[in-house]
Design a protein around this motif. Structure first.
Motif, mmCIF file in Angstrom:
data_model
loop_
_atom_site.group_PDB
_atom_site.id
_atom_site.type_symbol
_atom_site.label_atom_id
_atom_site.label_comp_id
_atom_site.label_asym_id
_atom_site.label_seq_id
_atom_site.Cartn_x
_atom_site.Cartn_y
_atom_site.Cartn_z
ATOM 1 N N TYR A 44 0.815 -1.216 0.000
ATOM 2 C CA TYR A 44 0.000 0.000 0.000
ATOM 3 C C TYR A 44 0.856 1.276 0.000
ATOM 4 O O TYR A 44 0.704 2.155 0.854
ATOM 5 C CB TYR A 44 -1.001 -0.009 1.164
ATOM 6 C CG TYR A 44 -2.031 -1.083 0.975
ATOM 7 C CD1 TYR A 44 -3.117 -0.882 0.118
ATOM 8 C CD2 TYR A 44 -1.891 -2.319 1.590
ATOM 9 C CE1 TYR A 44 -4.048 -1.895 -0.098
ATOM 10 C CE2 TYR A 44 -2.823 -3.333 1.378
ATOM 11 C CZ TYR A 44 -3.894 -3.102 0.541
ATOM 12 O OH TYR A 44 -4.798 -4.099 0.318
ATOM 13 N N ASP A 45 1.769 1.339 -0.947
ATOM 14 C CA ASP A 45 2.633 2.507 -1.056
ATOM 15 C C ASP A 45 1.847 3.789 -1.360
ATOM 16 O O ASP A 45 2.292 4.885 -1.028
ATOM 17 C CB ASP A 45 3.700 2.294 -2.143
ATOM 18 C CG ASP A 45 4.766 1.305 -1.685
ATOM 19 O OD1 ASP A 45 4.745 0.940 -0.498
ATOM 20 O OD2 ASP A 45 5.605 0.897 -2.500
ATOM 21 N N CYS A 46 0.697 3.650 -1.988
ATOM 22 C CA CYS A 46 -0.131 4.840 -2.264
ATOM 23 C C CYS A 46 -0.480 5.536 -0.954
ATOM 24 O O CYS A 46 -0.458 6.769 -0.862
ATOM 25 C CB CYS A 46 -1.404 4.463 -3.036
ATOM 26 S SG CYS A 46 -2.415 3.199 -2.215
ATOM 27 N N ILE A 47 -0.780 4.721 0.073
ATOM 28 C CA ILE A 47 -1.157 5.293 1.373
ATOM 29 C C ILE A 47 0.067 5.919 2.052
ATOM 30 O O ILE A 47 0.001 7.009 2.603
ATOM 31 C CB ILE A 47 -1.788 4.209 2.261
ATOM 32 C CG1 ILE A 47 -3.120 3.746 1.646
ATOM 33 C CG2 ILE A 47 -2.001 4.713 3.687
ATOM 34 C CD1 ILE A 47 -3.763 2.556 2.329
ATOM 35 N N SER A 48 1.223 5.206 1.966
ATOM 36 C CA SER A 48 2.442 5.718 2.622
ATOM 37 C C SER A 48 2.906 7.026 2.016
ATOM 38 O O SER A 48 3.360 7.916 2.717
ATOM 39 C CB SER A 48 3.581 4.713 2.480
ATOM 40 O OG SER A 48 3.213 3.470 2.968
ATOM 41 N N VAL A 49 2.839 7.138 0.702
ATOM 42 C CA VAL A 49 3.452 8.291 0.035
ATOM 43 C C VAL A 49 2.549 9.520 0.043
ATOM 44 O O VAL A 49 3.035 10.646 -0.042
ATOM 45 C CB VAL A 49 3.838 7.942 -1.423
ATOM 46 C CG1 VAL A 49 2.633 8.012 -2.348
ATOM 47 C CG2 VAL A 49 4.943 8.846 -1.937
ATOM 48 N N CYS A 50 1.256 9.325 0.179
ATOM 49 C CA CYS A 50 0.360 10.473 -0.026
ATOM 50 C C CYS A 50 0.543 11.519 1.073
ATOM 51 O O CYS A 50 0.363 11.230 2.252
ATOM 52 C CB CYS A 50 -1.090 10.030 -0.070
ATOM 53 S SG CYS A 50 -2.179 11.456 -0.331
#
Lengths: 442, 91
Positions: free
Chosen positions: B33-39
């Motif tokens: 879930y890199d989308c969640i980490s990076v946002c």
């Protein structure tokens, strides 16, 4: 809704994006007597733009009179700090007398909303047309030649002989049309920033500034950006301070390295916290930064179109040099000039537009990218040394060298050298690293 | 985070400019879930046990980080239409 008038072929060029590259291209074309139209998706140029911010103005100053430009402060002081996670700071500050004299090394803190709006207005005054709140969604291609753009306006197709793709870091139009590959994950950084307001006096006292003088501070090491490849920045405006962090997207992979956590940690470092104490956050912003170096620059010239600015990955991050605004304006200007030359000959195929790529290759833009583009890769390769061991070793060596006790200075010097050598992996390691990073300093 | 997002002016486009390409990728393949980490704006969120992140597109700062962060190339990212979305006053 009123019917959109049909502007097909009433413009000589369509500029996608009203940022620095786009406005430079439009100004150059208009000054040559051509009619460009700039299509901006924000409600005004600059509304979607974010940068650190220092505006580097050599090209802009050549194109227009920048005396009235909305500038904040010129860079009078520049500092580089190595921060360790434990709270050490080792800092080098520069304050050359030359920078205090006009044109102030062409380095100004600005706010993009104000500056880009003003710069786009210079294009309009030169004869360009500007439309806002309009998003280019695709290119129109006929027989391999780009002949216009599609927009999200009703009947919003627009045709012109040339298109300048100056759409920024998120270059969706260029990508969708197959003019460039999406940037690789490792070549893109995320930056988060906050703007805080203070009394003018507070800023000037805290940073030892007077008049229009300003400070630009850059921070490296684990204390600046945690366990990531990147750094922190802090810039003084008239009544605001902008600060933030920028690091590779690939490193933002858990709660610890999420942008907000990294920004908060940077703000709480003992070297940074006192500088930003008090004040009020008036804006939080984020942006992507293409920093893939020369290898990430796409084909710049196509039949009927050129790519400029961030969309063309024209950003330099050598560690010491953090530049992009000058490269965007230079590329936009060279693009505008090449298109005007091509229009003079009545053709806009790739061969006719090739002088843009050639001129850029011969300019400082590509020269610098080629010369310094390896730096991010070298830093990433040696991340533990650059971001963790080195800041700690330098701080510890300084503490050792300047330690006040009853031991002779020669002994302290020897011990300080040992600490640096230990961090670099002995003499062989030091030589290897010196060789690897040699280009950074010449 | 709320304090940060309150400082920003948005115009709601009325529909999301973000989505996932294939729900199955988030459900069956993605574990990071890199989308969640990076946002930087908590646009991508986990809610309960849902395997597909929910998307609070109204908060989006349009940085585009999620486009690159997703190692499965599973993010749909478009510009919000006709000037909608974030509008910076300083930048």
């Amino acid at each position: 809704m009123t019917e959109t008038p049909n502007y097909d072929d009433s413009f000589d060029a369509i500029v996608v994006g009203g940022g620095l590259a786009g406005s430079s291209a439009a100004i150059t074309l208009a000054q040559r007597g051509y009619d460009p139209i700039v299509i901006e998706r924000g409600d005004t140029p600059g509304a979607k733009n974010v940068f650190g911010g220092v505006m580097y103005t050599p090209t802009i100053r050549d194109l227009v009179d920048i005396d009235d430009a909305p500038k904040e402060r010129y860079v009078a002081q520049k500092a580089y700090s190595l921060l360790s996670e434990e709270g050490d700071e080792t800092r080098l500050t520069m304050q050359p007398h030359d920078w205090r004299e006009p044109p102030h090394n062409d380095s100004w803190m600005v706010l993009r909303r104000d500056f880009d709006e003003w710069f786009a207005q210079q294009a309009v005054e030169a004869g360009a047309t500007l439309i806002t709140d309009t998003t280019v969604t695709d290119l129109i291609v006929e027989g391999g030649q780009i002949v216009g753009v599609e927009t999200d306006r009703p009947d919003g197709d627009l045709r012109a002989p040339a298109v300048v793709l100056a759409e920024g870091a998120n270059s969706l139009v260029s990508e969708a049309a197959g003019l460039k590959e999406p940037d690789a994950r490792d070549d893109v950084a995320v930056s988060v920033k906050e703007v805080r307001t203070y009394d003018r006096e507070t800023i000037e006292e805290r940073f030892n500034l007077d008049g229009e003088a300003g400070a630009a501070y850059h921070y490296f090491g684990d204390g600046a950006c945690g366990d990531t490849v990147g750094g922190g920045f802090l810039y003084t405006n008239k009544r605001t301070i902008a600060l933030g962090v920028v690091y590779r997207i690939a490193d933002a992979n858990d709660d610890e390295t999420g942008p907000e956590a990294v920004l908060n940690r940077f703000k709480s470092h003992p070297a940074v916290a006192p500088l930003i104490e008090g004040g009020r956050m008036v804006e939080y912003a984020a942006h992507a930064v293409p920093e893939g170096g020369p290898d990430a620059v796409p084909d710049l010239v196509h039949d009927g179109a050129v790519i400029a600015g961030d969309a063309a990955s024209l950003v330099l991050n050598s560690g010491l040099h953090l530049e992009g605004t000058n490269m965007a304006t230079e590329s936009g200007h060279l693009a505008g000039r090449a298109i005007a030359d091509a229009l003079d000959q009545g053709r806009t195929d790739a061969a006719a537009l090739q002088p843009y790529a050639d001129a850029l290759a011969e300019s400082y833009v590509m020269e610098n990218l080629e010369e310094y583009g390896w730096a991010m890769e070298a830093a990433a390769d040696e991340r533990e040394f650059v971001f963790d061991d080195l800041p700690r070793a330098v701080a510890s060596a300084s503490a050792e060298y300047f330690r006040v006790d009853r031991v002779p200075k020669a002994d302290h010097l020897k011990a300080a050298k040992q600490r640096i050598l230990h961090a670099t992996g002995g003499y062989t390691g030091a030589i290897r690293k010196a060789w690897k990073f040699r280009k950074m300093f010449y | 985070m709320e304090d940060r997002l309150y400082t920003i002016k948005y115009e709601d486009a009325g529909e999301s400019h973000l989505d996932v390409k294939r729900a199955g990728v988030c459900e069956e393949q993605c574990t990071t879930y890199d989308c969640i980490s990076v946002c930087p704006a908590d646009v991508w969120r986990t809610e309960g046990d849902a395997a597909i992140p929910s998307i609070a597109y109204e908060n989006c700062l349009e940085c585009g980080s999620c486009r690159w962060a997703c190692t499965y190339d599973n993010v749909i990212w478009e510009y919000p239409e006709t000037g909608a979305g974030v509008s910076y006053k300083f930048g």
